[in-house]
Write a protein that holds these residues in place. Structure first.
Motif, PDB file in Angstrom:
ATOM      1  N   VAL A  57       0.843  -1.201   0.000  1.00  0.00           N
ATOM      2  CA  VAL A  57       0.000   0.000   0.000  1.00  0.00           C
ATOM      3  C   VAL A  57       0.876   1.248   0.000  1.00  0.00           C
ATOM      4  O   VAL A  57       0.562   2.232  -0.669  1.00  0.00           O
ATOM      5  CB  VAL A  57      -0.974  -0.007   1.200  1.00  0.00           C
ATOM      6  N   SER A  58       1.995   1.217   0.706  1.00  0.00           N
ATOM      7  CA  SER A  58       2.909   2.371   0.722  1.00  0.00           C
ATOM      8  C   SER A  58       3.504   2.627  -0.662  1.00  0.00           C
ATOM      9  O   SER A  58       3.676   3.789  -1.055  1.00  0.00           O
ATOM     10  CB  SER A  58       4.030   2.144   1.736  1.00  0.00           C
ATOM     11  N   ILE A  59       3.792   1.565  -1.405  1.00  0.00           N
ATOM     12  CA  ILE A  59       4.305   1.737  -2.774  1.00  0.00           C
ATOM     13  C   ILE A  59       3.250   2.397  -3.652  1.00  0.00           C
ATOM     14  O   ILE A  59       3.545   3.339  -4.395  1.00  0.00           O
ATOM     15  CB  ILE A  59       4.762   0.386  -3.351  1.00  0.00           C
ATOM     16  N   PHE A  60       1.996   1.917  -3.564  1.00  0.00           N
ATOM     17  CA  PHE A  60       0.920   2.548  -4.325  1.00  0.00           C
ATOM     18  C   PHE A  60       0.733   4.001  -3.891  1.00  0.00           C
ATOM     19  O   PHE A  60       0.516   4.885  -4.725  1.00  0.00           O
ATOM     20  CB  PHE A  60      -0.396   1.783  -4.158  1.00  0.00           C
ATOM     21  N   HIS A  61       0.840   4.248  -2.608  1.00  0.00           N
ATOM     22  CA  HIS A  61       0.714   5.596  -2.064  1.00  0.00           C
ATOM     23  C   HIS A  61       1.756   6.523  -2.690  1.00  0.00           C
ATOM     24  O   HIS A  61       1.430   7.625  -3.159  1.00  0.00           O
ATOM     25  CB  HIS A  61       0.900   5.509  -0.549  1.00  0.00           C
ATOM     26  N   LEU A  62       2.998   6.074  -2.717  1.00  0.00           N
ATOM     27  CA  LEU A  62       4.082   6.870  -3.285  1.00  0.00           C
ATOM     28  C   LEU A  62       3.839   7.168  -4.765  1.00  0.00           C
ATOM     29  O   LEU A  62       3.962   8.319  -5.201  1.00  0.00           O
ATOM     30  CB  LEU A  62       5.411   6.143  -3.103  1.00  0.00           C
ATOM     31  N   ILE A  63       3.469   6.157  -5.529  1.00  0.00           N
ATOM     32  CA  ILE A  63       3.257   6.357  -6.972  1.00  0.00           C
ATOM     33  C   ILE A  63       2.117   7.339  -7.224  1.00  0.00           C
ATOM     34  O   ILE A  63       2.236   8.262  -8.045  1.00  0.00           O
ATOM     35  CB  ILE A  63       2.991   5.016  -7.674  1.00  0.00           C
ATOM     36  N   ILE A  64       1.011   7.183  -6.502  1.00  0.00           N
ATOM     37  CA  ILE A  64      -0.149   8.064  -6.704  1.00  0.00           C
ATOM     38  C   ILE A  64       0.181   9.500  -6.302  1.00  0.00           C
ATOM     39  O   ILE A  64      -0.169  10.456  -7.004  1.00  0.00           O
ATOM     40  CB  ILE A  64      -1.374   7.531  -5.937  1.00  0.00           C
ATOM     41  N   MET A  65       0.888   9.674  -5.203  1.00  0.00           N
ATOM     42  CA  MET A  65       1.248  11.028  -4.779  1.00  0.00           C
ATOM     43  C   MET A  65       2.229  11.676  -5.752  1.00  0.00           C
ATOM     44  O   MET A  65       2.119  12.864  -6.044  1.00  0.00           O
ATOM     45  CB  MET A  65       1.814  11.025  -3.365  1.00  0.00           C
ATOM     46  N   LEU A  66       3.179  10.897  -6.262  1.00  0.00           N
ATOM     47  CA  LEU A  66       4.083  11.438  -7.285  1.00  0.00           C
ATOM     48  C   LEU A  66       3.297  11.861  -8.518  1.00  0.00           C
ATOM     49  O   LEU A  66       3.549  12.929  -9.091  1.00  0.00           O
ATOM     50  CB  LEU A  66       5.133  10.399  -7.669  1.00  0.00           C
ATOM     51  N   LEU A  67       2.349  11.037  -8.922  1.00  0.00           N
ATOM     52  CA  LEU A  67       1.526  11.349 -10.094  1.00  0.00           C
ATOM     53  C   LEU A  67       0.739  12.643  -9.886  1.00  0.00           C
ATOM     54  O   LEU A  67       0.744  13.531 -10.750  1.00  0.00           O
ATOM     55  CB  LEU A  67       0.583  10.183 -10.400  1.00  0.00           C
ATOM     56  N   LEU A  68       0.074  12.785  -8.742  1.00  0.00           N
ATOM     57  CA  LEU A  68      -0.691  14.004  -8.473  1.00  0.00           C
ATOM     58  C   LEU A  68       0.218  15.229  -8.386  1.00  0.00           C
ATOM     59  O   LEU A  68      -0.132  16.302  -8.878  1.00  0.00           O
ATOM     60  CB  LEU A  68      -1.489  13.847  -7.174  1.00  0.00           C
ATOM     61  N   THR A  69       1.382  15.068  -7.801  1.00  0.00           N
ATOM     62  CA  THR A  69       2.327  16.184  -7.690  1.00  0.00           C
ATOM     63  C   THR A  69       2.833  16.621  -9.055  1.00  0.00           C
ATOM     64  O   THR A  69       2.858  17.816  -9.367  1.00  0.00           O
ATOM     65  CB  THR A  69       3.516  15.783  -6.791  1.00  0.00           C
ATOM     66  N   VAL A  70       3.222  15.652  -9.873  1.00  0.00           N
ATOM     67  CA  VAL A  70       3.748  15.973 -11.208  1.00  0.00           C
ATOM     68  C   VAL A  70       2.678  16.652 -12.058  1.00  0.00           C
ATOM     69  O   VAL A  70       2.942  17.663 -12.721  1.00  0.00           O
ATOM     70  CB  VAL A  70       4.296  14.699 -11.898  1.00  0.00           C
ATOM     71  N   ILE A  71       1.466  16.111 -12.043  1.00  0.00           N
ATOM     72  CA  ILE A  71       0.392  16.706 -12.854  1.00  0.00           C
ATOM     73  C   ILE A  71       0.085  18.132 -12.378  1.00  0.00           C
ATOM     74  O   ILE A  71      -0.076  19.043 -13.194  1.00  0.00           O
ATOM     75  CB  ILE A  71      -0.859  15.819 -12.850  1.00  0.00           C
TER      76      ILE A  71
END
Length: 137
Positions: free
Chosen positions: A72-86
């Motif tokens: 879940v932490s890995i998914f958390h990191l990927i999703i937060m990176l995605l939202l930040t980049v966008i």
């Protein structure tokens, strides 16, 4: 920091090549930040409460709470990176610093799908693994 410098309308939707297709009032940035914060808090809650019914994850992975927390932490990191980049790149396009999104959001979405596939395959392999049988006397 750059809110005052933004034009009245900023791009919010982009096509697959990263070109802006739809714009909205810059006030929408606050709504998007609230949505991103809600998603962050929800996923943070799920990393601490692996047994939550909100977490849709194969049961054989949930059984080992430490592994489930890492996943879940890995998914958390990927999703937060995605939202930040966008968010960052949308503001950059709105300020005129760039003309389109970089390919990074597409790569992060691909990484997210790859992580889901890996989780499903891992769950399948766990289900095929023989469990030790305990006999009761």
């Amino acid at each position: 920091m750059n809110y005052r410098d933004l034009p009245n309308f900023i791009p919010i939707y982009f096509d697959f090549s990263g070109q802006p297709t739809v714009s909205a009032p810059k006030m929408l940035i606050w709504f998007l930040a609230a949505v991103a914060s809600f998603i962050y808090l929800l996923i943070f809650y799920l990393t601490k409460n692996i047994k939550s019914p909100l977490l849709k994850m194969p049961e054989n992975i949930k059984e080992d709470s430490q592994k489930a927390e890492v996943i879940v932490s890995i998914f958390h990191l990927i999703i937060m990176l995605l939202l930040t980049v966008i968010s960052y790149e949308s503001i950059s396009v709105g300020l005129g610093k760039t003309e389109s999104l970089s390919p990074l959001p597409i790569y992060l979405i691909g990484l997210l799908f790859l992580a889901v596939i890996i989780m499903v395959v891992y769950s399948y392999l766990l289900s095929k693994k023989p469990h030790s049988k305990k006999t009761l006397y």
